[in-house]
Motif scaffolding. Structure first.
Motif, PDB file in Angstrom:
ATOM      1  N   PRO A 130       0.811  -1.235   0.000  1.00 23.10           N
ATOM      2  CA  PRO A 130       0.000   0.000   0.000  1.00 23.10           C
ATOM      3  C   PRO A 130       0.834   1.269   0.000  1.00 23.10           C
ATOM      4  O   PRO A 130       0.332   2.350  -0.389  1.00 23.10           O
TER       5      PRO A 130
ATOM      6  N   ALA B 265       2.378   1.204  -4.078  1.00 23.45           N
ATOM      7  CA  ALA B 265       1.596   0.817  -5.253  1.00 23.45           C
ATOM      8  C   ALA B 265       1.037   2.027  -5.994  1.00 23.45           C
ATOM      9  O   ALA B 265       0.845   1.989  -7.222  1.00 23.45           O
ATOM     10  N   TRP B 266       0.771   3.114  -5.274  1.00 22.39           N
ATOM     11  CA  TRP B 266       0.228   4.312  -5.945  1.00 22.39           C
ATOM     12  C   TRP B 266       1.210   4.880  -6.958  1.00 22.39           C
ATOM     13  O   TRP B 266       0.809   5.484  -7.962  1.00 22.39           O
TER      14      TRP B 266
ATOM     15  N   ASP C  96       0.709   2.810 -10.052  1.00 19.16           N
ATOM     16  CA  ASP C  96      -0.536   3.225 -10.714  1.00 19.16           C
ATOM     17  C   ASP C  96      -0.373   4.558 -11.426  1.00 19.16           C
ATOM     18  O   ASP C  96      -0.909   4.770 -12.526  1.00 19.16           O
TER      19      ASP C  96
ATOM     20  N   PRO D  41      -4.106   3.125 -13.654  1.00 22.18           N
ATOM     21  CA  PRO D  41      -4.781   2.295 -12.648  1.00 22.18           C
ATOM     22  C   PRO D  41      -5.239   0.962 -13.192  1.00 22.18           C
ATOM     23  O   PRO D  41      -5.556   0.054 -12.438  1.00 22.18           O
TER      24      PRO D  41
ATOM     25  N   HIS E 278      -4.495  -7.431  -9.773  1.00 19.66           N
ATOM     26  CA  HIS E 278      -5.763  -6.981 -10.338  1.00 19.66           C
ATOM     27  C   HIS E 278      -6.594  -8.152 -10.856  1.00 19.66           C
ATOM     28  O   HIS E 278      -7.818  -8.199 -10.675  1.00 19.66           O
TER      29      HIS E 278
ATOM     30  N   SER F  56      -9.914  -2.031  -7.767  1.00 18.93           N
ATOM     31  CA  SER F  56      -9.515  -0.780  -7.128  1.00 18.93           C
ATOM     32  C   SER F  56      -8.161  -0.928  -6.438  1.00 18.93           C
ATOM     33  O   SER F  56      -7.685  -2.027  -6.154  1.00 18.93           O
ATOM     34  N   TYR F  57      -7.584   0.212  -6.174  1.00 15.58           N
ATOM     35  CA  TYR F  57      -6.306   0.268  -5.458  1.00 15.58           C
ATOM     36  C   TYR F  57      -6.460  -0.333  -4.060  1.00 15.58           C
ATOM     37  O   TYR F  57      -5.591  -1.068  -3.579  1.00 15.58           O
TER      38      TYR F  57
ATOM     39  N   SER G 220      -6.596  -4.250  -4.213  1.00 13.09           N
ATOM     40  CA  SER G 220      -5.252  -4.811  -4.449  1.00 13.09           C
ATOM     41  C   SER G 220      -4.396  -4.731  -3.199  1.00 13.09           C
ATOM     42  O   SER G 220      -3.651  -5.656  -2.867  1.00 13.09           O
ATOM     43  N   SER G 221      -4.482  -3.625  -2.467  1.00 14.93           N
ATOM     44  CA  SER G 221      -3.682  -3.448  -1.253  1.00 14.93           C
ATOM     45  C   SER G 221      -4.080  -4.447  -0.179  1.00 14.93           C
ATOM     46  O   SER G 221      -3.226  -5.034   0.499  1.00 14.93           O
TER      47      SER G 221
END
Length: 420
Positions: free
Chosen positions: A137, A140-141, A144, A149, A156, A167-168, A171-172
């Motif tokens: 977490p 990962a952004w 993306d 995304p 995913h 969604s993010y 996945s987190s």
């Protein structure tokens, strides 16, 4: 928890460092062995093989040094074969070729190498995967933002298959769950790999030296048993000479005087005879005391618990006895515990100035644990000339262990462990 984490650190360090020991050890052993074997026909291979074995001693020492931390116990140090005194330098150099442990070092390098590779790879991959999933977490952004995304990575696909969406956040969550599972498994996985490598090292690097140490321990036990037996025989001989033998000589003289007095003075003869009878009783009492140091019949007939009860009942100092025994034991075990108790209680009566003593014997499954204590003045030790000087040899004769805690001013506690 702290102990588990400490052991995890030890196992991780061992698996990582062993790769850098096993790799050069494997190269040296393979290259040196086959080079020496291939050139042996022209005799160049003989010193090459010897040099390889000498080099492997150093590599084996590096691998052996880490074993106590993984196995959580000490390991035996190797004893390499030495040439006789006065041998030439060449003879001393080539003696390594006839040393079994040196060849085991070579075999260890070959056997441990694939396990070391697997351990190194699993350790690195498992730690990296655990850290990457738990920290997903936090980074990962960035991925993306760089690729968009809707990138087609495995997470995913997994979240979509589970019905969580792409969604993010989904996945987190999945990544952290996987990281937690890997974190929980990292301890048993790395512990198993570390033990696999360590047991190979223990079997090949310490087995012969461990056998040598065991032989030395048995030799010490044999010598201790011989010494204890000799001391006991000398003590009994001295006690018989100083006690019953002198009384019997005096008794013979008294009876000869009775025979002379019977004709001239019957009353004096009666008094002399009464004195002789009294000496006879005292001699019998002394012989009974001495017989307790040889083989008490109650120990043979009724076992250790009954023998200790009888022994403590005769003590001059009041004794509180506690036993937790399971039937009969080997004769050597029972006699050792009995005579050690007798010796300790004798010293309590002679030297401790105690008003009470305690004796406790417990069966711990693989050994009997004897504890003898008193509230006396303390200061007990086992130097020659003191009452406990024979206890060490008697305990060592059965491969037992013992400790004495007797500060000046007391109290005294002696604990003896006898394998059973």
């Amino acid at each position: 928890m702290r102990k588990t984490l400490r052991q995890l650190g030890v196992d991780t360090g061992y698996l990582l460092s062993m790769f850098f020991i096993a790799l050069p050890a494997f190269i040296i052993s393979i290259v040196g062995f086959f080079l020496g074997l291939g050139t042996a026909v022209i005799w160049i291979g003989v010193p090459i093989a010897a040099a390889t074995l000498f080099a492997m001693r150093g590599m084996a020492a590096a691998g052996r040094a880490q074993l106590p931390f993984v196995l959580r116990r000490d390991v035996a140090r190797p004893r390499y074969k030495q040439a006789r005194e006065g041998s030439s330098g060449l003879r001393r150099y080539l003696t390594v070729l006839t040393d079994g442990q040196s060849w085991l070092n070579l075999l260890w390098a070959v056997a441990v190498f694939p396990v070391a590779i697997a351990g190194f790879v699993i350790t690195v991959v498992w730690w990296c995967a655990t850290a990457a999933t738990l920290l997903y977490p936090l980074y990962a952004w960035i991925i993306d933002a760089a690729v968009g995304p809707n990138n087609d990575d495995g997470l995913h696909y997994a979240t979509e298959w589970l019905g969580w969406g792409t969604s993010y956040f989904a996945s987190s969550v999945l990544a952290v769950i996987g990281g937690v599972i890997m974190a929980l498994l990292i301890v048993p996985v790395l512990r198993g790999m570390a033990m696999a490598e360590a047991l190979i090292g223990k079997g090949m690097l310490t087995s012969i030296s461990g056998l040598h140490e065991r032989i030395d321990q048995l030799a010490e036990s044999r010598d201790a048993a011989t010494s204890a037996e000799a001391d006991a025989l000398r003590r009994i001989e001295r006690d018989i000479h100083d006690g019953p033998q002198q009384r019997l000589v005096s008794l013979g003289m008294e009876l000869a005087r009775v025979r002379r007095q019977l004709a001239v003075n019957p009353e004096a003869a009666q008094e002399t005879l009464d004195s002789a009878i009294s000496q006879t009783r005292e001699t019998i009492d002394e012989l009974r005391v001495l017989s307790r140091g040889i083989a008490p019949p109650i120990l043979t007939d009724r076992g250790l618990e009954a023998a200790l009860a009888a022994l403590t009942a005769r003590s001059l100092v009041p004794v509180e006895l506690e036993t937790d025994l399971n039937g009969r034991y080997r004769a050597a075990v029972e006699s050792t515990v009995y005579f050690v108790t007798a010796e300790c209680l004798t010293n309590v009566a002679k030297h401790s100035q105690a008003t009470k003593a305690t004796v406790s014997v417990e069966d711990w499954g693989d050994r009997l644990v004897l504890s003898v204590g008193d509230n006396g003045v303390g200061g007990a030790h086992v130097s020659k000339g003191h009452g406990l000087s024979g206890l060490a040899d008697r305990v060592k004769a059965v491969e037992g262990q013992w400790t004495v805690d007797s500060p000046d001013g007391g109290p005294t506690v002696i604990v003896v462990e006898v394998p059973c």
